[in-house]
Scaffold this active site. Structure first.
Site, PDB file in Angstrom:
ATOM      1  N   LEU A   8       0.832  -1.196   0.000  1.00 12.98           N
ATOM      2  CA  LEU A   8       0.000   0.000   0.000  1.00 12.98           C
ATOM      3  C   LEU A   8       0.870   1.251   0.000  1.00 12.98           C
ATOM      4  CD1 LEU A   8      -2.866  -0.968   2.464  1.00 12.98           C
ATOM      5  CD2 LEU A   8      -2.527  -1.525   0.041  1.00 12.98           C
ATOM      6  N   ALA A   9       0.673   2.072  -1.018  1.00 10.31           N
ATOM      7  CA  ALA A   9       1.529   3.257  -1.159  1.00 10.31           C
ATOM      8  C   ALA A   9       0.756   4.418  -1.747  1.00 10.31           C
ATOM      9  CB  ALA A   9       2.727   2.921  -2.038  1.00 10.31           C
ATOM     10  N   ALA A  10      -0.550   4.477  -1.461  1.00 13.33           N
ATOM     11  CA  ALA A  10      -1.378   5.526  -2.077  1.00 13.33           C
ATOM     12  C   ALA A  10      -1.568   6.735  -1.183  1.00 13.33           C
ATOM     13  CB  ALA A  10      -2.730   4.944  -2.473  1.00 13.33           C
ATOM     14  N   ARG A  15       1.963  14.867   6.634  1.00  9.56           N
ATOM     15  CA  ARG A  15       2.830  15.348   7.723  1.00  9.56           C
ATOM     16  C   ARG A  15       4.300  15.436   7.328  1.00  9.56           C
ATOM     17  NH1 ARG A  15       0.959  11.449  12.351  1.00  9.56           N
ATOM     18  NH2 ARG A  15      -0.078  10.398  10.613  1.00  9.56           N
ATOM     19  N   ALA A 378      54.911  17.136  -5.286  1.00 10.05           N
ATOM     20  CA  ALA A 378      53.799  17.969  -4.825  1.00 10.05           C
ATOM     21  C   ALA A 378      53.323  18.906  -5.927  1.00 10.05           C
ATOM     22  CB  ALA A 378      54.232  18.777  -3.616  1.00 10.05           C
ATOM     23  N   ARG A 438      62.116  25.572 -18.003  1.00 13.46           N
ATOM     24  CA  ARG A 438      62.128  26.510 -16.890  1.00 13.46           C
ATOM     25  C   ARG A 438      62.705  27.827 -17.394  1.00 13.46           C
ATOM     26  NH1 ARG A 438      65.205  24.098 -11.966  1.00 13.46           N
ATOM     27  NH2 ARG A 438      63.445  22.664 -11.939  1.00 13.46           N
TER      28      ARG A 438
HETATM   29  C1  UD1 Z   1      -3.705   1.363   9.799  1.00 15.26           C
HETATM   30  C2  UD1 Z   1      -4.605   0.268  10.367  1.00 15.26           C
HETATM   31  C3  UD1 Z   1      -4.383   0.187  11.878  1.00 15.26           C
HETATM   32  C4  UD1 Z   1      -2.924  -0.055  12.178  1.00 15.26           C
HETATM   33  C5  UD1 Z   1      -2.065   0.996  11.520  1.00 15.26           C
HETATM   34  C6  UD1 Z   1      -0.604   0.662  11.639  1.00 15.26           C
HETATM   35  C7  UD1 Z   1      -6.591   0.232   8.972  1.00 15.26           C
HETATM   36  C8  UD1 Z   1      -8.006   0.645   8.877  1.00 15.26           C
HETATM   37  N1  UD1 Z   1      -5.965   0.605  10.093  1.00 15.26           N
HETATM   38  O1  UD1 Z   1      -4.156   2.569  10.344  1.00 15.26           O
HETATM   39  O2  UD1 Z   1      -5.159  -0.850  12.426  1.00 15.26           O
HETATM   40  O3  UD1 Z   1      -2.719  -0.056  13.569  1.00 15.26           O
HETATM   41  O4  UD1 Z   1      -2.354   1.091  10.123  1.00 15.26           O
HETATM   42  O5  UD1 Z   1       0.159   1.706  11.159  1.00 15.26           O
HETATM   43  O6  UD1 Z   1      -6.054  -0.413   8.112  1.00 15.26           O
HETATM   44  N2  UD1 Z   1      -3.253   3.695   2.335  1.00 15.26           N
HETATM   45  C9  UD1 Z   1      -3.600   3.633   1.008  1.00 15.26           C
HETATM   46  N3  UD1 Z   1      -4.841   3.996   0.626  1.00 15.26           N
HETATM   47  C10 UD1 Z   1      -5.775   4.441   1.504  1.00 15.26           C
HETATM   48  C11 UD1 Z   1      -5.410   4.519   2.860  1.00 15.26           C
HETATM   49  C12 UD1 Z   1      -4.152   4.125   3.263  1.00 15.26           C
HETATM   50  O7  UD1 Z   1      -2.778   3.226   0.171  1.00 15.26           O
HETATM   51  O8  UD1 Z   1      -6.877   4.745   1.074  1.00 15.26           O
HETATM   52  C13 UD1 Z   1      -1.904   3.275   2.749  1.00 15.26           C
HETATM   53  C14 UD1 Z   1      -1.107   4.391   3.353  1.00 15.26           C
HETATM   54  O9  UD1 Z   1      -0.339   5.050   2.355  1.00 15.26           O
HETATM   55  C15 UD1 Z   1      -0.218   3.649   4.347  1.00 15.26           C
HETATM   56  C16 UD1 Z   1      -1.068   2.471   4.763  1.00 15.26           C
HETATM   57  O10 UD1 Z   1      -2.055   2.309   3.761  1.00 15.26           O
HETATM   58  O11 UD1 Z   1       0.937   3.145   3.738  1.00 15.26           O
HETATM   59  C17 UD1 Z   1      -1.709   2.681   6.107  1.00 15.26           C
HETATM   60  O12 UD1 Z   1      -2.538   3.798   6.051  1.00 15.26           O
HETATM   61  P1  UD1 Z   1      -2.734   4.761   7.268  1.00 15.26           P
HETATM   62  O13 UD1 Z   1      -3.675   5.822   6.899  1.00 15.26           O
HETATM   63  O14 UD1 Z   1      -1.427   5.160   7.818  1.00 15.26           O
HETATM   64  O15 UD1 Z   1      -3.456   3.764   8.289  1.00 15.26           O
HETATM   65  P2  UD1 Z   1      -3.771   4.049   9.785  1.00 15.26           P
HETATM   66  O16 UD1 Z   1      -4.994   4.858   9.879  1.00 15.26           O
HETATM   67  O17 UD1 Z   1      -2.566   4.523  10.469  1.00 15.26           O
END
Ligand code: UD1
Ligand code: CA
Length: 471
Positions: A8-10, A15, A378, A438
């Site tokens: 997951l990287a979306a 921050r 040198a 020289r």
């Molecule tokens: C999530 C978990 C939580 C866990 C925590 C650990 C869920 C609902 N919650 O929470 O239980 O303790 O991670 O860090 O899964 N991302 C997407 N698309 C989206 C949303 C998120 O790609 O629509 C990716 C984010 O880029 C990130 C990851 O998913 O890499 C986690 O998303 P983030 O919003 O940080 O999840 P948390 O709310 O922290």
């Protein structure tokens, strides 16, 4: 069952306050998501899918040579929704391992345990106990200790918030079942999102077992949301690399001030002083010492060689019993044979320095082939560039180059030749002979030092010199 990985990287990573998408922020010189991809690779999965959204184009571009597939999550509707975007490309009979692009230090061994814990009728999640679980989803267990649900911080009751076993977010499940649970997700929760975590309750309902694998260490499951956490996790990374080198017997004066950003092979009794940076592939022979503040990238160094402080070596090969620096710069294509010495403020590029040869002070050798037993005085400079072309300089065995010589390439210095100090060499210097160029030294007895010039004399002399008139 084959293995597919979904990363997951979306997410936006607000921050970070950065124009660079969060998962491309560098940790130890490598994008966060690359760390995750590299860890996933160790499991030899059949495919890796990266879910992109925010900054998706930049992420896709940055990873185009990495062999991963991409799925687009156009709108960030939650982690469950994100995984769903990749599911059409995942074979139904695979296991799916879900990773986060912003959790970079995850240990492949832990992932292996997580994958092995999942099965045809088992969902595995990676959990960890945290002294302060604030912000995380909590892993809820019944009286028998069986996991039945994950509840997000924002949806939890006070009693649930007291649980300190938290969800790391990483999980593994059979694809077909996971796909079905995802399809059935609802977003009627505090954040209005499709939570991946809700598949736990769905699995229990379907009669699946939920296995919570405990992460062996906390750093490997740390997620990164801001620059402070990025630095914190990098500090963990630094300690891990140092620990590997300690285990190999390396003396590290201060492990908090050593950066290893690649693969390091070491012999016995290697010593690394503080603030050393090792990048790419670095090989250090027995008893090598690397001084304070040195940077070594794609370098191999032979036994008993010492790299003195503040030297920078890139794409270079250094033999045994050599001395380099302080303040030396070995640029790409530098080869030092055994017992060669390169001293302070000396720069070499695309140059071979032969056995026992020395260039000890303030010298530039570029595109040069220097034989053995040569002394480069040198301030010697190979003038290798005419503004358009690069030219070679060849210095044969036993030659002696006097200080302050300009060797205007292409040019050759024969075996055992001597070049007088201050020579600008433009033609071949024959073997054995003294060659010098020289101007004749002169002394003027009847001469006195200048006296203070008056305004008129000053104006006149300046006008003669072609200086603009003051107005
Ligand atoms: C999530 C978990 C939580 C866990 C925590 C650990 C869920 C609902 N919650 O929470 O239980 O303790 O991670 O860090 O899964 N991302 C997407 N698309 C989206 C949303 C998120 O790609 O629509 C990716 C984010 O880029 C990130 C990851 O998913 O890499 C986690 O998303 P983030 O919003 O940080 O999840 P948390 O709310 O922290
Ligand atoms: Ca998070």
């Amino acid at each position: 069952m084959g293995l597919s990985v979904v990363i997951l990287a979306a997410g936006q990573g607000k921050r970070m306050k950065s124009d660079l998408p969060k998962v491309l922020q560098p940790l130890a010189g490598k994008a966060l998501v690359r760390h995750v991809i590299d860890a996933a690779r160790k499991l030899a999965p059949s495919s890796i899918h990266v879910v992109v959204g925010h900054g998706g184009e930049a992420v896709t571009e940055a990873l185009k040579d990495s062999g991963v597939a991409f799925a687009l999550q156009a709108e960030q509707k939650g982690t469950g929704h994100a995984v769903m975007q990749a599911m059409p490309a995942v074979p139904a009979d695979d296991r799916v391992l879900v990773l986060y692009g912003d959790v970079p230090l995850v240990d492949p061994a832990t992932l292996r345990t997580l994958v092995e814990a999942a099965g045809e009728r088992t969902l595995s999640i990676l959990s960890v106990r945290l002294p302060d679980p604030t912000g995380y989803g909590r892993v809820l267990r019944d009286n028998a200790g069986t996991v039945y649900r994950i509840v997000e911080q924002k949806d939890a009751t006070r009693k649930e918030l007291a649980v300190n076993e938290v969800n790391t977010g990483l999980l593994c499940a059979p694809a077909a079942a996971l796909g079905a649970w995802l399809q059935a997700l609802r977003n009627d929760n505090a954040q209005g999102e499709y939570y991946l975590t809700d598949v736990v309750a769905a699995a229990v309902k379907d009669g699946f077992r939920v296995e919570a694998v405990a992460a062996p260490t906390i750093p490997e499951v740390l997620g990164i949301n801001d620059k402070a956490q990025l630095a914190e996790v990098e500090a963990h990374y630094r300690r891990q690399r140092a620990a590997e080198l300690f285990a190999a017997g390396v003396t590290i004066i201060d492990p908090a001030r050593l950066d290893v950003r690649g693969t390091v092979e070491v012999g016995r009794d290697v010593t690394l002083e503080p603030n050393v940076m090792l990048e790419g592939t670095v090989r250090l022979g027995n008893r090598v010492r690397v001084g304070i503040g040195c940077v070594l990238r794609n370098v191999s160094i032979g036994d008993d060689t010492e790299i003195h402080p503040y030297s920078v070596l890139v794409d270079a090969r250094v033999g045994a019993q050599c001395a380099v620096g302080p303040y030396a710069r070995l640029r790409p294509g530098t080869v030092l044979a055994d017992e060669a010495h390169v001293g302070n403020s000396v720069e070499l590029k695309n140059t071979v320095l032969g056995h026992g040869s020395k260039a000890n002070h303030l010298t530039y050798l570029g595109d040069a082939t220097v034989g053995s037993g040569v002394n480069v005085g040198a301030g010697t400079i190979t003038c290798n560039y005419d503004g358009v072309n690069k030219w070679q300089t060849v210095i044969e065995d036993g030659a002696f180059i006097g200080s302050g010589s300009m060797l205007v390439a292409p040019v050759t210095v024969g075996r055992d030749a001597t070049i007088g100090a201050g020579t600008t060499l433009t033609r071949p210097a024959p073997r054995g002979a003294l060659t010098l160029e020289r101007a004749k030294q002169q002394t003027r007895e009847r001469w006195s030092r200048p006296t203070t010039a008056g305004p008129e004399e000053k104006a006149e002399r300046e006008a003669r010199a072609g200086l603009p008139r003051p107005d």
